[in-house]
Design a protein around this motif. Structure first.
Motif, PDB file in Angstrom:
ATOM      1  N   LYS A 182       0.819  -1.216   0.000  1.00 21.76           N
ATOM      2  CA  LYS A 182       0.000   0.000   0.000  1.00 21.76           C
ATOM      3  C   LYS A 182       0.851   1.264   0.000  1.00 21.76           C
ATOM      4  O   LYS A 182       0.449   2.304  -0.527  1.00 21.76           O
ATOM      5  CB  LYS A 182      -0.957  -0.003   1.188  1.00 21.76           C
ATOM      6  CG  LYS A 182      -0.275   0.061   2.551  1.00 21.76           C
ATOM      7  CD  LYS A 182      -1.292   0.115   3.671  1.00 21.76           C
ATOM      8  CE  LYS A 182      -0.610   0.252   5.034  1.00 21.76           C
ATOM      9  NZ  LYS A 182      -1.595   0.330   6.144  1.00 21.76           N
ATOM     10  N   SER A 185       1.810   1.956  -3.504  1.00 20.93           N
ATOM     11  CA  SER A 185       0.650   2.420  -4.258  1.00 20.93           C
ATOM     12  C   SER A 185       0.380   3.893  -4.014  1.00 20.93           C
ATOM     13  O   SER A 185       0.097   4.654  -4.961  1.00 20.93           O
ATOM     14  CB  SER A 185      -0.580   1.586  -3.883  1.00 20.93           C
ATOM     15  OG  SER A 185      -0.377   0.223  -4.203  1.00 20.93           O
ATOM     16  N   SER A 208       5.906   3.464 -11.920  1.00 23.93           N
ATOM     17  CA  SER A 208       5.726   2.023 -11.725  1.00 23.93           C
ATOM     18  C   SER A 208       6.703   1.267 -12.625  1.00 23.93           C
ATOM     19  O   SER A 208       7.244   1.819 -13.586  1.00 23.93           O
ATOM     20  CB  SER A 208       4.286   1.617 -12.033  1.00 23.93           C
ATOM     21  OG  SER A 208       3.966   1.939 -13.387  1.00 23.93           O
ATOM     22  N   LYS A 322       4.911  -5.184  -7.135  1.00 28.89           N
ATOM     23  CA  LYS A 322       3.905  -4.329  -6.487  1.00 28.89           C
ATOM     24  C   LYS A 322       4.469  -3.529  -5.326  1.00 28.89           C
ATOM     25  O   LYS A 322       3.853  -2.540  -4.915  1.00 28.89           O
ATOM     26  CB  LYS A 322       2.735  -5.184  -6.006  1.00 28.89           C
ATOM     27  CG  LYS A 322       1.992  -5.880  -7.144  1.00 28.89           C
ATOM     28  CD  LYS A 322       0.841  -6.703  -6.616  1.00 28.89           C
ATOM     29  CE  LYS A 322       0.087  -7.376  -7.761  1.00 28.89           C
ATOM     30  NZ  LYS A 322      -1.057  -8.205  -7.269  1.00 28.89           N
TER      31      LYS A 322
END
Length: 382
Positions: A182, A185, A208, A322
């Motif tokens: 998170k 993100s 990213s 990620k």
């Protein structure tokens, strides 16, 4: 004293007068004839001069006409020359323009070719595997029974090759791996991040990542126990004699050879293959890599195992980590280690939407680095 005749004085005078007239007349006639001749000659000269003048006038007129024709022809030639020159200059301009257009096209094609070459190199690097298969000890577990695939004439091995995902890190960039997904993100939602470094403020751009494609495949390798390949054998003898000499040479037990079942030889390439009757001979000779044969003279030839391989279960995959982000547009306002510490401190602070960092790597301008990712922990190895 003078004497005078008795004739009449008047008569004497008359006689004297007639004599003078006749002589004057004769003289005048001669003079007249002379002038007539001169006049005739003058008339002849005049006529000749008139004729010459007429001829000269005709020649002059003809010369004038010829001159006019020459002038007209010269003017026509000048016009033709001017037209031709203009046409040539026009063609030259067209050729120059065409040449420049071709040069521009050539530059464009060369630029495209360089791009294609770079792309080709990148693709080759993506799918080219550089790996040395280490020596491995093999434990004997049993033999194949009747009805099974292996007849005991092949040594079989299966190797699984897995390419580690990677990305090229350019100068002025950094990779940051957070412990929590998170955090990465929420950093990626920001257009830029302002980082304070001493008296400077850096606006870095978070991006990213998409990893380069990786591959995974199996190599099935079969090595013959009875066959041996050889090379560097020159065709110094006729083919039949050459094969006989090779068979005799590889049959010598004193040199590690054994009974030969079959010989194959290609005189064009100087290579061939020996098939022994029993297993084990080819394996031991292949380990030596060289073997002494007797042809027209003694000669060391290269030997090696005969193997076949197959590529199976070829897979390509790609992905995006990620928990890892890329920081771009980082200016070198400090040395590499100090600036990396500044970035780590900034992105660990919750007030900067950061969090705990598992790994960070920054490289300064002018450097390049290949970063590798593991499949399970996303741990980068530089």
């Amino acid at each position: 004293m003078a004497e005078f005749s008795n004739s009449d004085p008047m008569e004497l005078c008359g006689t004297m007068g007639n004599g003078l007239e006749d002589s004057d007349i004769a003289e005048a006639r001669r003079e007249l004839n002379m002038w007539k001749e001169k006049v005739e000659k003058a008339d002849d000269v005049k006529a000749r001069l008139l004729l010459e003048k007429l001829e000269e006038d005709e020649a002059k007129v003809k010369a004038q006409k010829d001159t006019e024709k020459i002038i007209q022809k010269q003017e026509q030639c000048q016009r033709e020359f001017t037209d031709t020159l203009e046409g040539i200059q026009k063609d030259i301009r067209k050729l120059k323009k065409g040449n420049q257009d071709l040069k521009d096209i050539l530059k464009t094609c060369q630029a495209e070719l360089e791009c294609k070459k770079d792309e080709s190199i990148k693709l080759k690097q993506r799918f080219k595997i550089y790996a040395e298969i280490p020596d491995k000890k093999v434990k004997f577990t049993g033999v194949y029974r009747d009805g099974e695939e292996d007849s005991g004439l092949q040594i079989r091995g299966v190797y699984t090759i897995t390419q580690t995902p990677s990305i090229r890190l350019e100068g002025g960039q950094a990779l940051v791996t957070f412990e929590e997904e998170k955090v990465a993100s929420q950093i990626l939602r920001m257009a830029k991040c302002s980082v304070s470094c001493e008296k400077n403020r850096l606006d870095v751009k978070p991006k990213s990542l998409t990893l380069e494609p990786s591959v995974k495949f199996e190599i099935h390798l079969d090595v013959s126990k009875k066959e041996l390949r050889f090379s560097n054998v020159p065709p110094s003898l006729p083919e039949e004699r050459m094969m006989d000499r090779l068979e005799m040479s590889f049959s010598r037990p004193s040199r590690g050879g054994g009974e030969v079942e079959r010989v194959a030889y290609d005189k064009n390439t100087g290579t061939g293959q020996i098939t022994f009757l029993h297993t084990g001979v080819a394996e031991s000779l292949a380990l030596g890599q060289k073997y002494l044969v007797n042809l027209d003279r003694e000669l060391n030839v290269k030997v090696g195992p005969v193997h076949n391989y197959q590529l199976r279960k070829f897979q390509t995959f790609c992905g995006a980590p990620k928990r890892t982000i890329l920081l771009d547009n980082i200016e070198d306002v400090a040395d590499e280690e100090d600036l990396q510490d500044v970035l780590e401190i900034h992105f660990q602070k919750p007030s900067n939407y950061g969090g705990e960092i598992e790994y960070i790597k920054y490289i300064s301008t002018g450097k390049k680095l290949q970063a590798f990712f593991s499949e399970d922990t996303a741990e980068m190895e530089a």
